[in-house]
Enzyme design. Structure first.
Site, mmCIF file in Angstrom:
data_model
loop_
_atom_site.group_PDB
_atom_site.id
_atom_site.type_symbol
_atom_site.label_atom_id
_atom_site.label_comp_id
_atom_site.label_asym_id
_atom_site.label_seq_id
_atom_site.Cartn_x
_atom_site.Cartn_y
_atom_site.Cartn_z
ATOM 1 N N ASP A 62 0.927 -1.249 -0.001
ATOM 2 C CA ASP A 62 0.069 0.039 0.125
ATOM 3 C C ASP A 62 0.983 1.185 0.073
ATOM 4 O OD1 ASP A 62 -2.736 1.184 0.290
ATOM 5 O OD2 ASP A 62 -1.637 2.122 1.742
ATOM 6 N N GLU A 106 1.278 5.641 0.269
ATOM 7 C CA GLU A 106 0.437 6.799 0.735
ATOM 8 C C GLU A 106 1.026 7.795 -0.508
ATOM 9 O OE1 GLU A 106 -2.493 7.209 2.159
ATOM 10 O OE2 GLU A 106 -2.099 5.128 3.172
ATOM 11 N N HIS A 129 -5.569 4.915 6.198
ATOM 12 C CA HIS A 129 -4.909 5.793 5.175
ATOM 13 C C HIS A 129 -3.416 5.720 6.076
ATOM 14 C CE1 HIS A 129 -8.256 6.757 2.875
ATOM 15 N NE2 HIS A 129 -8.947 7.147 4.140
ATOM 16 N N ASP A 180 -2.810 -0.214 6.344
ATOM 17 C CA ASP A 180 -3.868 -0.728 5.152
ATOM 18 C C ASP A 180 -3.245 -2.087 4.775
ATOM 19 O OD1 ASP A 180 -5.407 1.889 5.503
ATOM 20 O OD2 ASP A 180 -4.449 2.703 3.871
#
Length: 298
Positions: A134, A136, A274, A279
């Site tokens: 994941d 960001e 987030h 996540d």
């Protein structure tokens, strides 16, 4: 008038039923549709009922004025001089040579149970290494936004797990909206971040040849590929799996397919939404449940 009662059925079926009927109490639905729609909806109930049970009572032009249908495995609807009666089946009195399954729903239930047992047996077989990833980012545009955090969880063949968690230094400010969403600040990236090329080299060494997956993975994959190209690093050639596509195929009646909705449906808690690592951990739990259910296979 039509009344449908549901017990221990999948949440997706309950949501689907509200398209035609009103839920007046938990598991009790009332509506007034045509006979054709009524029968089509009942077919959907039988198909998607899982291990639950359903009963439908609807108006008819008979002396009593109504008819009954049920999937309850210990009951059968019988006609007694034009009157529909729900008869309890004495299961214990049935000889062992008798084949169970008094309706299509009962047969469907038995098939599901056999598939579940088979899936449990298959789950014991060695599984390949998988890595859930994941990212960001500072925004949604790969041509102008940048990666600010990479989180990954790898499940090894022996069932143990390894974690990867890195913040990335930036040559720009983190947008206020992204800081509010992720909790990542400019100071955090300055103090704890590492250059993107260093992070990607470490990530490639972490992933190795494992199967790479994520939720709505096309987004992460696009940013990852762009970052590798920008850093003059070889692109990954691992097999990839987007779990969103798997969930959409397995659960056709969810209200939406946002990660938070899917995690709630599968009773998975994500303590820090987030956050890249959090996540990734929650998505790994989702992958495990999809494998246990047989929806995700290799």
């Amino acid at each position: 008038m039509i009344v449908v009662t549901l017990t221990k059925v999948p949440q997706s079926l309950r949501g689907d039923l509200t398209k035609w009927y009103q839920e007046v109490q938990t598991g009790v639905y009332v509506g007034n549709v045509s006979a054709r729609i009524r029968d089509l909806v009942w077919q959907r109930v039988e198909k998607n009922i899982g291990n639950g049970e359903a009963t439908m009572v609807y108006s008819t032009n008979t002396e009593l004025g109504y008819q009954i249908k049920t999937t309850r495995r210990n009951y059968e609807v019988v006609d007694y001089d034009g009157i529909p009666l729900v008869m309890r089946l004495n299961v214990d009195a049935v000889p062992q040579t008798t084949k169970y399954g008094f309706s299509n729903a009962a047969k469907f239930h038995r098939a599901r149970m056999m598939a579940h047992k088979q899936n449990k047996f298959q789950a014991k077989a060695p599984q390949p290494e998988i890595t859930v990833l994941d990212l960001e980012t500072t925004g949604l545009k790969v041509d102008r936004d940048q990666i600010i955090a990479i989180g990954a969880v790898k499940r090894l063949r022996n069932g143990s797990y390894e974690k990867f968690d890195e913040l990335i230094k930036l040559d720009q400010k983190v947008p206020k909206s992204i800081t509010e969403l992720t909790g990542i600040t400019d100071k955090m990236l300055e103090d704890k971040g590492i250059p993107l090329d260093s992070a990607l080299v470490k990530l490639k060494d972490f992933i190795k040849s494992s199967i790479l997956m994520g939720y709505n993975f096309r987004f992460d994959e696009t940013f990852l590929s762009s970052g590798l190209i920008a850093c003059n690093l070889p692109e990954l050639n691992n097999k990839t799996v987007d779990l969103m596509a798997v969930v959409k195929k397995a659960e056709k009646f969810l209200d939406n397919y946002q990660l938070a909705t899917v995690l709630k449906f599968y009773n998975i808690e994500n303590l820090r939404p987030h956050n890249a690592l959090s996540d990734a951990q929650a998505t790994m739990e989702l992958a495990n449940k999809l494998m246990e259910k047989g929806s995700l296979k290799f």
